[in-house]
Design a protein around this motif. Sequence first.
Motif, mmCIF file in Angstrom:
data_model
loop_
_atom_site.group_PDB
_atom_site.id
_atom_site.type_symbol
_atom_site.label_atom_id
_atom_site.label_comp_id
_atom_site.label_asym_id
_atom_site.label_seq_id
_atom_site.Cartn_x
_atom_site.Cartn_y
_atom_site.Cartn_z
ATOM 1 N N TYR A 1 0.836 -1.206 0.000
ATOM 2 C CA TYR A 1 0.000 0.000 0.000
ATOM 3 C C TYR A 1 0.872 1.260 0.000
ATOM 4 N N LEU A 2 1.854 1.293 0.886
ATOM 5 C CA LEU A 2 2.720 2.468 1.009
ATOM 6 C C LEU A 2 3.544 2.689 -0.249
ATOM 7 N N PHE A 3 4.146 1.620 -0.767
ATOM 8 C CA PHE A 3 5.000 1.753 -1.950
ATOM 9 C C PHE A 3 4.179 2.226 -3.143
ATOM 10 N N THR A 4 2.993 1.645 -3.328
ATOM 11 C CA THR A 4 2.143 2.039 -4.461
ATOM 12 C C THR A 4 1.776 3.517 -4.377
ATOM 13 N N THR A 5 1.424 3.964 -3.166
ATOM 14 C CA THR A 5 1.057 5.373 -2.976
ATOM 15 C C THR A 5 2.227 6.297 -3.285
ATOM 16 N N LEU A 6 3.396 5.977 -2.714
ATOM 17 C CA LEU A 6 4.578 6.816 -2.939
ATOM 18 C C LEU A 6 5.008 6.803 -4.394
ATOM 19 N N PHE A 7 4.938 5.629 -5.025
ATOM 20 C CA PHE A 7 5.389 5.497 -6.411
ATOM 21 C C PHE A 7 4.511 6.318 -7.352
ATOM 22 N N ILE A 8 3.203 6.187 -7.224
ATOM 23 C CA ILE A 8 2.301 6.879 -8.144
ATOM 24 C C ILE A 8 2.330 8.388 -7.927
ATOM 25 N N TYR A 9 2.309 8.812 -6.657
ATOM 26 C CA TYR A 9 2.406 10.250 -6.406
ATOM 27 C C TYR A 9 3.790 10.779 -6.803
ATOM 28 N N GLY A 10 4.801 9.925 -6.691
ATOM 29 C CA GLY A 10 6.141 10.308 -7.135
ATOM 30 C C GLY A 10 6.182 10.561 -8.629
ATOM 31 N N ILE A 11 5.478 9.711 -9.394
ATOM 32 C CA ILE A 11 5.389 9.899 -10.842
ATOM 33 C C ILE A 11 4.694 11.219 -11.160
ATOM 34 N N GLY A 12 3.561 11.451 -10.463
ATOM 35 C CA GLY A 12 2.820 12.686 -10.691
ATOM 36 C C GLY A 12 3.656 13.914 -10.379
ATOM 37 N N TYR A 13 4.391 13.858 -9.278
ATOM 38 C CA TYR A 13 5.234 15.001 -8.899
ATOM 39 C C TYR A 13 6.352 15.208 -9.916
ATOM 40 N N THR A 14 6.986 14.110 -10.326
ATOM 41 C CA THR A 14 8.079 14.198 -11.300
ATOM 42 C C THR A 14 7.597 14.786 -12.613
ATOM 43 N N TYR A 15 6.434 14.325 -13.052
ATOM 44 C CA TYR A 15 5.884 14.802 -14.319
ATOM 45 C C TYR A 15 5.560 16.293 -14.263
ATOM 46 N N GLU A 16 4.999 16.729 -13.157
ATOM 47 C CA GLU A 16 4.562 18.112 -13.051
ATOM 48 C C GLU A 16 5.685 19.076 -12.674
ATOM 49 N N ASN A 17 6.670 18.617 -11.911
ATOM 50 C CA ASN A 17 7.651 19.541 -11.343
ATOM 51 C C ASN A 17 9.104 19.293 -11.749
ATOM 52 N N VAL A 18 9.420 18.088 -12.259
ATOM 53 C CA VAL A 18 10.813 17.764 -12.576
ATOM 54 C C VAL A 18 11.086 17.790 -14.078
ATOM 55 N N LEU A 19 10.193 17.176 -14.856
ATOM 56 C CA LEU A 19 10.398 17.138 -16.302
ATOM 57 C C LEU A 19 10.369 18.542 -16.894
ATOM 58 N N GLU A 20 11.234 18.748 -17.881
ATOM 59 C CA GLU A 20 11.244 20.017 -18.606
ATOM 60 C C GLU A 20 9.974 20.124 -19.460
ATOM 61 N N PRO A 21 9.529 21.355 -19.750
ATOM 62 C CA PRO A 21 8.303 21.515 -20.548
ATOM 63 C C PRO A 21 8.329 20.743 -21.867
ATOM 64 N N HIS A 22 9.488 20.751 -22.570
ATOM 65 C CA HIS A 22 9.535 20.050 -23.852
ATOM 66 C C HIS A 22 9.450 18.537 -23.665
ATOM 67 N N GLN A 23 9.918 18.026 -22.516
ATOM 68 C CA GLN A 23 9.807 16.595 -22.241
ATOM 69 C C GLN A 23 8.354 16.223 -21.954
ATOM 70 N N LYS A 24 7.647 17.071 -21.211
ATOM 71 C CA LYS A 24 6.226 16.841 -20.949
ATOM 72 C C LYS A 24 5.427 16.885 -22.248
ATOM 73 N N ASP A 25 5.788 17.815 -23.115
ATOM 74 C CA ASP A 25 5.087 17.959 -24.390
ATOM 75 C C ASP A 25 5.188 16.678 -25.216
ATOM 76 N N ARG A 26 6.365 16.041 -25.195
ATOM 77 C CA ARG A 26 6.563 14.825 -25.986
ATOM 78 C C ARG A 26 5.634 13.708 -25.528
ATOM 79 N N PHE A 27 5.483 13.554 -24.214
ATOM 80 C CA PHE A 27 4.582 12.531 -23.682
ATOM 81 C C PHE A 27 3.131 12.886 -23.970
#
Length: 425
Positions: free
Chosen positions: A243-269
Amino acid sequence: MRQERNNIFEGIDWLLVLLYVVLVGFGWMNIYASSSTEDSRAIFDFSTKYGKQFIFIGLSIPLIILILFFNSKFYERFASVLYVLSLVLLVGVFIFGKKINGATSWYNFGGIGLQPSEFSKAFTALALAKLISDRKYNFKLLKNQLKAFVLIFLPAFFIALQPDMGSVLIYFSFFFVLNREGLTLNYIVFGTVSIILFILTIYFGANWILFSCLFLITLGVFYGLYKDKRFFRFNTLKVISLYLFTTLFIYGIGYTYENVLEPHQKDRFDILLGKTTDLKNKGYNTYQSELTISSGGFLGKGFLQGDRTQGKFVPEQETDYIYSTVGEEWGFLGSTFVIILFMFLLYRIIYLAENQTNKFGRIYGYGIASIIFFHIVVNIGMVIGLLPTIGIPLPFFSYGGSSLWGFTVLLFIFIRLDAHKKYDF
């Protein structure tokens, strides 16, 4: 009793050499087609990209001779030294390197750029082969698995800081090698599930995917209790951890996508997943690449007859998008021929790897096969619009001295190891 070699060419697999020559030669033809113009067709015009690539190919010959000059045991004995040297070069690029297209990935020597990440793949493959081939190495031990992971992802970490995320992804190809040598398939399954969750989270959002995953886990727990009422008592820690790992992993993906990836990298996805459509700006390269390939039809328009290639519709076509030139000028038939050449190359490498007389040679062979395979799939998938624009070259085809020399080193070290296998007894 160990025999001695008579000359540096003895025992060489000439079929691999022939495949190398054909791929490099055909690659140069397509670089020539994509970078030349009607006003500039001189083959020996070294101010052009095709002229520079001609120089890079010529310089590959002394590089090959140098690689073949050393005994195969040299690469096994000094694998760790070469690996450490590659790490030093990756770190040094932050101090002495040159920033190009937003990434500090290059050394500049008198106008010639050198990208150390292209060579670190070969040296990482050597170091991994040396580590795993040790008789005391046991993959069942967690500490040994961690050693392999650290060895693989340490150079990837420095490359990520440049940043060059395309090159980072290549290091995941080593998991195929680890699986071949006894690592449980669970790691590959975990990686596959992680990729699926990454894509779903980007598309639907972290909250919806987390709710769905937790719901499925809960159903699994109830099913376990239905089968055995003692299920939760014996698996409490595992269930809570999941439960804990799934929660951290998915929210980690969301955070990375919104705050870590460069705009052009987000655009590609976003473009790849259909969340947005922008054929004039963000998705221009891939869109033009698809049009260029499809315009070639079955037989292609002919060498130097591709109007879209000559019209420079695909930016930087001679580098990551070189396969679109093949598609337009050589058609479906030529594109398929290139893939068959690559598959034959991979088959030959794996065949020779399985026939090595020592474990080191076999592991290294699988290492280079995995790297080349990953490059081919990601690059062609990107060019035809199945994968996001990541920016990794097509082996032996794409323009660039570092790319060509890196793959040359990668392949010819294996050719040297294979040539000496009959002496390893």
